[in-house]
Design a protein around this motif. Structure first.
Motif, PDB file in Angstrom:
ATOM      1  N   GLU A  49     -26.928 -30.907 -31.420  1.00 22.55           N
ATOM      2  CA  GLU A  49     -26.292 -31.875 -32.385  1.00 22.55           C
ATOM      3  C   GLU A  49     -26.369 -32.850 -32.762  1.00 22.55           C
ATOM      4  O   GLU A  49     -26.009 -33.586 -34.254  1.00 22.55           O
ATOM      5  CB  GLU A  49     -24.584 -32.007 -31.136  1.00 22.55           C
ATOM      6  CG  GLU A  49     -24.200 -30.772 -31.020  1.00 22.55           C
ATOM      7  CD  GLU A  49     -22.979 -30.203 -31.807  1.00 22.55           C
ATOM      8  OE1 GLU A  49     -23.115 -30.903 -32.557  1.00 22.55           O
ATOM      9  OE2 GLU A  49     -23.992 -28.785 -31.925  1.00 22.55           O
ATOM     10  N   ASP A 371     -18.087 -25.224 -36.800  1.00 21.03           N
ATOM     11  CA  ASP A 371     -19.160 -25.518 -35.604  1.00 21.03           C
ATOM     12  C   ASP A 371     -20.087 -24.332 -35.469  1.00 21.03           C
ATOM     13  O   ASP A 371     -21.703 -24.993 -35.294  1.00 21.03           O
ATOM     14  CB  ASP A 371     -18.274 -24.334 -34.278  1.00 21.03           C
ATOM     15  CG  ASP A 371     -17.945 -25.198 -33.417  1.00 21.03           C
ATOM     16  OD1 ASP A 371     -17.448 -26.529 -33.836  1.00 21.03           O
ATOM     17  OD2 ASP A 371     -18.252 -24.703 -32.355  1.00 21.03           O
ATOM     18  N   LYS A 376     -23.267 -29.476 -41.215  1.00 25.37           N
ATOM     19  CA  LYS A 376     -22.170 -30.174 -40.779  1.00 25.37           C
ATOM     20  C   LYS A 376     -20.843 -29.931 -41.858  1.00 25.37           C
ATOM     21  O   LYS A 376     -20.340 -31.252 -41.647  1.00 25.37           O
ATOM     22  CB  LYS A 376     -21.632 -31.461 -40.342  1.00 25.37           C
ATOM     23  CG  LYS A 376     -22.825 -31.571 -38.441  1.00 25.37           C
ATOM     24  CD  LYS A 376     -23.065 -32.839 -38.283  1.00 25.37           C
ATOM     25  CE  LYS A 376     -21.204 -33.338 -36.982  1.00 25.37           C
ATOM     26  NZ  LYS A 376     -21.699 -34.032 -36.160  1.00 25.37           N
TER      27      LYS A 376
ATOM     28  N   ALA B  82      -4.062 -30.713 -31.015  1.00 20.48           N
ATOM     29  CA  ALA B  82      -4.890 -30.814 -32.424  1.00 20.48           C
ATOM     30  C   ALA B  82      -3.967 -31.457 -33.541  1.00 20.48           C
ATOM     31  O   ALA B  82      -4.711 -32.169 -34.309  1.00 20.48           O
ATOM     32  CB  ALA B  82      -5.937 -29.522 -32.645  1.00 20.48           C
ATOM     33  N   GLN B 113      -6.117 -31.211 -20.373  1.00 22.07           N
ATOM     34  CA  GLN B 113      -7.540 -32.202 -20.613  1.00 22.07           C
ATOM     35  C   GLN B 113      -6.750 -33.551 -20.014  1.00 22.07           C
ATOM     36  O   GLN B 113      -7.535 -34.124 -19.530  1.00 22.07           O
ATOM     37  CB  GLN B 113      -6.799 -32.030 -22.045  1.00 22.07           C
ATOM     38  CG  GLN B 113      -8.144 -33.411 -22.417  1.00 22.07           C
ATOM     39  CD  GLN B 113      -7.676 -33.044 -24.557  1.00 22.07           C
ATOM     40  OE1 GLN B 113      -6.663 -33.106 -24.523  1.00 22.07           O
ATOM     41  NE2 GLN B 113      -8.484 -33.052 -25.006  1.00 22.07           N
ATOM     42  N   THR B 141     -10.770 -25.301 -28.253  1.00 21.23           N
ATOM     43  CA  THR B 141     -12.589 -25.603 -27.960  1.00 21.23           C
ATOM     44  C   THR B 141     -13.251 -26.598 -29.250  1.00 21.23           C
ATOM     45  O   THR B 141     -13.786 -26.718 -29.303  1.00 21.23           O
ATOM     46  CB  THR B 141     -12.917 -24.272 -27.548  1.00 21.23           C
ATOM     47  OG1 THR B 141     -12.613 -23.215 -28.950  1.00 21.23           O
ATOM     48  CG2 THR B 141     -12.497 -23.857 -26.544  1.00 21.23           C
ATOM     49  N   ARG B 142     -12.758 -25.445 -30.923  1.00 19.22           N
ATOM     50  CA  ARG B 142     -13.240 -25.751 -31.079  1.00 19.22           C
ATOM     51  C   ARG B 142     -12.905 -27.225 -32.209  1.00 19.22           C
ATOM     52  O   ARG B 142     -12.822 -28.153 -32.616  1.00 19.22           O
ATOM     53  CB  ARG B 142     -13.924 -25.214 -32.278  1.00 19.22           C
ATOM     54  CG  ARG B 142     -14.189 -24.041 -31.756  1.00 19.22           C
ATOM     55  CD  ARG B 142     -14.588 -23.255 -33.623  1.00 19.22           C
ATOM     56  NE  ARG B 142     -15.254 -21.945 -32.290  1.00 19.22           N
ATOM     57  CZ  ARG B 142     -14.659 -20.079 -32.204  1.00 19.22           C
ATOM     58  NH1 ARG B 142     -13.792 -20.891 -33.052  1.00 19.22           N
ATOM     59  NH2 ARG B 142     -15.537 -20.021 -31.658  1.00 19.22           N
ATOM     60  N   GLY B 145     -12.555 -30.042 -29.136  1.00 16.64           N
ATOM     61  CA  GLY B 145     -13.317 -30.306 -28.293  1.00 16.64           C
ATOM     62  C   GLY B 145     -12.717 -30.070 -26.711  1.00 16.64           C
ATOM     63  O   GLY B 145     -14.027 -30.635 -26.213  1.00 16.64           O
ATOM     64  N   GLU B 146     -11.739 -29.630 -26.833  1.00 19.76           N
ATOM     65  CA  GLU B 146     -11.834 -29.397 -25.169  1.00 19.76           C
ATOM     66  C   GLU B 146     -12.444 -27.712 -24.970  1.00 19.76           C
ATOM     67  O   GLU B 146     -11.475 -26.580 -24.747  1.00 19.76           O
ATOM     68  CB  GLU B 146     -10.200 -29.679 -25.144  1.00 19.76           C
ATOM     69  CG  GLU B 146      -9.873 -29.403 -23.124  1.00 19.76           C
ATOM     70  CD  GLU B 146     -10.582 -30.388 -22.292  1.00 19.76           C
ATOM     71  OE1 GLU B 146     -10.469 -31.754 -22.911  1.00 19.76           O
ATOM     72  OE2 GLU B 146     -11.963 -29.942 -21.640  1.00 19.76           O
ATOM     73  N   ARG B 147     -13.326 -28.090 -23.735  1.00 17.46           N
ATOM     74  CA  ARG B 147     -13.768 -26.987 -23.364  1.00 17.46           C
ATOM     75  C   ARG B 147     -14.528 -26.388 -22.502  1.00 17.46           C
ATOM     76  O   ARG B 147     -14.329 -25.239 -21.290  1.00 17.46           O
ATOM     77  CB  ARG B 147     -15.910 -25.736 -24.055  1.00 17.46           C
ATOM     78  CG  ARG B 147     -15.811 -26.301 -25.658  1.00 17.46           C
ATOM     79  CD  ARG B 147     -16.852 -26.455 -26.479  1.00 17.46           C
ATOM     80  NE  ARG B 147     -17.246 -26.890 -27.285  1.00 17.46           N
ATOM     81  CZ  ARG B 147     -16.663 -26.253 -28.702  1.00 17.46           C
ATOM     82  NH1 ARG B 147     -17.007 -24.613 -28.201  1.00 17.46           N
ATOM     83  NH2 ARG B 147     -16.382 -26.969 -30.162  1.00 17.46           N
ATOM     84  N   GLN B 169     -15.240 -16.835 -27.315  1.00 16.33           N
ATOM     85  CA  GLN B 169     -14.983 -17.587 -28.097  1.00 16.33           C
ATOM     86  C   GLN B 169     -14.915 -16.993 -29.446  1.00 16.33           C
ATOM     87  O   GLN B 169     -14.326 -18.224 -30.465  1.00 16.33           O
ATOM     88  CB  GLN B 169     -16.126 -18.478 -28.472  1.00 16.33           C
ATOM     89  CG  GLN B 169     -16.884 -17.747 -29.616  1.00 16.33           C
ATOM     90  CD  GLN B 169     -17.892 -16.322 -29.058  1.00 16.33           C
ATOM     91  OE1 GLN B 169     -17.973 -16.087 -27.499  1.00 16.33           O
ATOM     92  NE2 GLN B 169     -18.522 -15.600 -29.651  1.00 16.33           N
TER      93      GLN B 169
END
Ligand code: SF4
Lengths: 475, 240
Positions: A49, A371, A376, B82, B113, B141-142, B145-147, B169
C-alpha cells in the motif's frame, strides 16, 4: 487499426464472447495465473500500500507538471541529436512517421509492442505507402499473422488464443509443421523474426516511460525484441502517449518495479532497455537517427477534468486481470483496443460516447480494478462519472429509465409514498413472483426473473413487527 | 448507547422481518437502545450508480434530514453504508449540505463493523449448527474497507462448521441495476459464484448484504439447488 476494433453491436459482441468457451477458458486460466503471481510478488515486496501511495504521488506530480517535464525531455533529446515531434492527433503522428520513413527510402520496418501505435493506426498508414511492417512482440506477431486479429489484452495481446490455435495459424501462414509445444512455437517465431530484424531499415517502438532528466526512453519486455528493434535498424522511431513520462531515473526505478510486478508478477522482466540518443563514436550498435513522436490524440483534453487520474495509467493490465466482466466476455467484447476497466474508462474519453456508451455500464462496480491498480486510479468511480455524464449531459438514457428514476427519487424522498410502496411490496412481489418466485413480471423484474427467482416474501414485514412490539404486543 | 437503525429498502420491502428483527435483537442484547426513524427510505444507490445524480441528491437530502438526530446509524448492509459515505461527494459544490452529509457519513456503520469496532465485542454469544460458507461482498470489503469484522464475529459463533469460499473476493454479479441491464454478463458471474459455493459443500451461504444474497439465492432457487442463504444478522441472533 485505430481504437475501434468492431462494428458489431455491444450485446452481440458480448454474446459471442460468452459463447466462446475456448477463449473463456484461456482468459480465466491466464487471469488466475497472473493474479496469483502478482499476489506472491507484492507480498514478498511488503508494504504494497505504501508503494502504491508513492507511485500514485509520482504519477500525479508528473501530470500536474506535464508541460514542464515534456519540455525538459524534448530539450534533452534534441541536445543529443534526436528529433522530437509533438503530434496533436493520429493523423499528424502518422504523417510525421511516414515522412521519416519515406526520407529514408525504407521499406522494411520492425516494431516492438506499442498500444499507442495501434491507437493511431500507424501500421495501416505505413502499409499504405508500401512498407512491410512486422510486429516483433510474439503475441502481436501471432495476431498479425492471423489476418490482423485485434488484441484482446494490453499486455498479453493474444491472450484469447490457445497454443493449438497458434500452431494452426503458424501452419497456415508459415507452413509450420511442428507441435504446439510453447517452446517449439517460440523458437519458430524467433527464427522467422530474425530475418525481419536483419532486413529492417527502421525500428519503431512504443515507450513504457520516457525520462525527462536525460531524454531517454525505456522499454520493458520479456522477449528482448525491443532491444533488437532499437539496435539493428539504422533509424529508430519511438512513439509515446504524452503522459508516458517520469521526471528522473529514480521515479522510473519505482514505476518499473510496480509495472513488472503488477503486469506479470515478476520482480523485473527479462529485459528493461534504456535508450539515450543515437549511436556515438565507438558504440557498436544503436540507431544513427532517432525520432520521438509524442502523441496527444485527446489526452490533453482529459487533463484538468475528473478523469485526469486515468492518465496515471502505466498500462500494466492488473485491473484487467482481476476483472470478472472481462473474465466472462473477453477483450474483444469491449470493441476497443483498450479493454477491461481501464478500457471502459479510457475509450469513451478518447473516442466519445456514441460507439461506447454501454462500456461504463458493463461493470458491477465491484471495485476489484481500483484495488488492483498500482497507481491508485479510482476506476470504478470514473465509471460512475461516465454514467453521470451519459445520463445528465449526453441525455443517452431511455425515456423509460428517466421516468423510472424520477419516480424512484420522488418515492424515496417522500416517506408517505415510500411506505405505501413497501406495504404493497410483498404482495406486489408475490404477485409477479408467482407461487414459486419464478413468474414473469415486466421491465427490470422480468429481466431479473429470466434467470433468478425473487425472494419469497412470506411472513410479516419488519415495520409491522416493530410497530407491534412498540405497542407492547408480542411478536 | 442509542443506535438508529437504517434498515435498507431491500430489508424493508423485499424481505420479511427476519433481517431487521435480528439486527434489532442482537444490538439490544449488546445493550443498545434502538431507534427506528420511520421516515427512512433508501440510500439512493440505484439512482447514483445509474448516473442519475440530481435525483440521488433529493434522496440523500431526505436521508440526511431523517437521521440528523442520530448518534450512530447502523445498517445491516455494507453496500448501503458505503453509499451513505458517498454523500459528501454528491454535495461537493453545495456548502449548505456538504457539512451535513459529512456528519451523516461519519456516524454510519455497517452492523458487524459497529459491533466489532464501536462496541468492541467479538463474541455475541450466538449458537448456530450448520455447514456454512461466507460471501464477502465487494462493497463491504472494497468500498467500505471492512474485511475483518464479519469473520471475527462468525469465528465465535458456536456450532458453525465453516468452509472458506474459493475465490471469495470475486463479485457475485449483482451490482444493482447491473444485474438486469447487463443480464447475460451478470448471469455468468452469478453462476461462477454458485459453482464455488457448491464446491464448499455448505448447506448455508451467509452474507452481509441482501443485494448479493437476493442475487445468489435467487439463482440457486432457480436452479433448484438446496443451498440456503442467510443474512449474518440472523446467524448472530441465533441462540440455543
Ligand atoms: S488502470 Fe491501473 S491497473 Fe489498469 S492498466 Fe492502468 S495502471 Fe494498470
Amino acid at each position: 487499426m485505430g481504437v475501434k476494433i468492431s462494428n458489431e453491436k455491444f450485446f452481440d459482441r458480448v454474446d459471442k464472447g460468452i459463447k466462446d468457451t475456448f477463449m473463456r477458458k484461456a482468459v480465466s486460466e491466464a487471469q488466475s495465473r497472473l493474479e496469483g503471481r502478482k499476489i506472491e510478488v507484492t507480498e514478498e515486496l511488503g508494504n504494497w500500500e505504501d508503494w502504491r501511495d508513492l507511485s500514485e504521488e509520482i504519477r500525479q506530480h508528473t501530470l500536474e507538471n506535464l508541460d514542464y517535464y515534456l519540455e525538459q525531455f524534448a530539450r534533452n533529446v534534441a541536445k543529443q541529436g534526436g528529433h522530437v515531434f509533438f503530434a496533436g492527433n493520429a493523423e499528424e503522428a502518422n504523417d510525421y512517421i511516414t515522412s521519416v520513413v519515406k526520407k529514408k527510402n525504407a521499406k522494411n520496418i520492425v516494431k516492438s509492442k506499442s498500444m499507442v501505435t495501434e491507437e493511431i493506426g500507424m501500421n495501416e498508414a505505413l502499409e499504405e505507402i508500401g512498407c512491410n511492417v512486422v510486429e516483433s512482440d510474439l503475441g502481436e506477431w501471432i495476431l498479425q499473422l492471423d489476418d490482423h486479429d485485434p488484441p484482446s489484452h494490453i499486455v498479453v495481446p493474444a491472450l484469447h488464443k490457445n497454443k493449438e490455435q497458434i500452431r494452426e495459424t503458424f501452419n497456415k501462414k508459415r507452413q509450420y509443421d511442428k507441435t504446439s509445444d510453447p517452446d517449439e512455437l517460440a523458437k519458430f517465431a524467433r527464427q522467422e523474426l530474425r530475418k525481419d530484424f536483419l532486413a529492417a531499415e527502421v525500428g519503431i517502438t512504443g515507450c513504457n516511460f520516457a525520462v525527462a532528466e536525460s531524454g531517454s526512453v525505456s522499454l520493458v519486455t520479456n522477449e528482448g525484441n525491443a532491444r533488437l528493434a532499437t539496435t539493428l535498424p539504422e533509424t529508430q522511431i519511438t512513439v509515446m502517449g504524452m503522459e508516458r513520462i517520469v521526471p528522473t531515473w529514480k521515479e522510473l526505478d519505482i514505476l518499473v518495479t510496480m509495472l513488472c510486478r503488477s503486469a506479470v508478477g515478476q520482480k523485473l522482466t527479462s529485459y528493461i532497455t534504456g535508450l539515450t540518443a543515437t549511436k556515438e563514436q565507438g558504440d557498436v550498435d544503436g540507431p544513427e537517427e532517432f525520432h520521438v513522436v509524442i502523441v496527444d490524440n485527446g489526452r490533453s483534453k482529459i487533463l484538468g477534468t475528473k478523469f485526469q487520474s486515468a492518465l496515471q495509467c502505466i498500462r500494466c493490465a492488473a485491473c484487467i486481470n482481476v476483472c470478472p466482466v472481462y473474465r466472462h466476455v473477453g477483450g474483444h467484447s469491449y470493441g476497443s483496443i483498450y479493454p477491461g476497466p481501464i478500457g471502459a474508462v479510457l475509450t469513451p474519453l478518447l473516442e466519445g460516447y456514441e460507439d461506447y456508451k454501454e462500456l461504463p455500464f458493463a461493470s458491477s462496480l465491484c471495485a476489484a480494478c481500483t484495488d488492483a491498480c498500482p497507481v491508485k486510479i479510482p476506476l470504478h468511480e470514473q465509471l460512475v462519472e461516465h454514467r453521470r455524464i451519459i445520463v445528465e449531459q449526453e441525455g443517452k438514457s431511455s425515456f423509460g429509465e428517466k421516468l423510472a428514476m424520477k419516480g424512484y427519487a420522488f418515492g424515496a424522498s417522500t416517506p408517505s409514498l415510500y411506505q405505501m410502496g413497501i406495504k404493497g411490496a410483498p404482495t406486489f412481489i408475490n404477485t409477479i413472483a408467482g407461487k414459486d418466485g419464478d413468474g414473469k413480471g415486466a421491465g427490470p423484474i422480468k429481466l431479473w426473473t429470466d434467470i433468478r427467482n425473487l425472494p419469497k416474501s412470506t411472513g410479516q414485514s419488519f415495520r409491522k413487527w416493530y410497530n407491534n412490539r412498540e405497542k407492547g404486543g408480542n411478536d | 448507547m442509542k443506535v438508529s437503525l437504517f434498515l435498507t429498502c431491500l430489508a424493508d420491502a423485499a424481505y420479511p422481518a427476519d433481517v431487521g428483527r435480528s439486527t434489532v435483537e442482537v444490538l439490544e442484547r449488546l445493550g443498545c437502545e434502538i431507534d427506528f426513524p420511520k421516515n427512512q427510505t433508501c440510500c439512493g444507490q440505484p439512482a447514483y450508480n445509474s448516473g442519475f445524480h440530481r435525483e440521488t441528491r433529493d434522496v440523500a437530502k431526505h436521508m440526511i434530514r431523517t437521521f440528523e438526530h442520530a448518534d450512530y446509524i447502523v445498517s445491516p448492509s455494507g453496500s448501503c453504508v458505503a453509499m451513505l459515505k458517498e454523500y459528501p461527494h454528491l454535495f461537493e459544490d453545495d456548502p449548505e449540505w456538504i457539512g451535513r452529509a459529512k456528519k451523516l457519513a461519519d456516524k454510519s456503520y455497517e452492523l458487524t463493523q459497529f459491533i466489532v469496532n464501536v462496541l468492541e465485542v467479538e463474541d455475541v454469544g450466538a449458537e448456530f449448527e450448520g455447514k456454512v460458507t461466507y460471501h464477502t461482498s465487494c462493497h463491504m470489503t472494497r468500498l467500505l474497507g471492512e474485511r475483518e469484522a464479519p469473520m471475527k464475529l462468525l469465528k465465535n459463533v458456536k456450532g458453525l462448521n465453516f468452509t472458506e469460499l474459493p475465490n471469495k473476493q470475486q463479485c457475485c454479479g449483482f451490482g444493482g441495476t447491473f444485474s438486469v441491464k447487463m443480464l447475460p454478463i451478470s448471469e455468468q458471474m452469478v453462476d461462477e459464484k454458485v459453482q464455488h459455493i457448491e464446491e464448499t459443500n455448505a448447506d448455508i451461504l451467509i452474507g452481509a448484504d441482501l443485494g448479493c444474497l437476493m442475487n445468489i439465492g435467487g439463482r440457486i432457487d432457480r436452479q433448484g439447488k438446496s443451498v440456503k442463504v442467510m443474512h449474518i444478522a440472523e446467524i448472530l441472533n441465533s441462540q440455543k
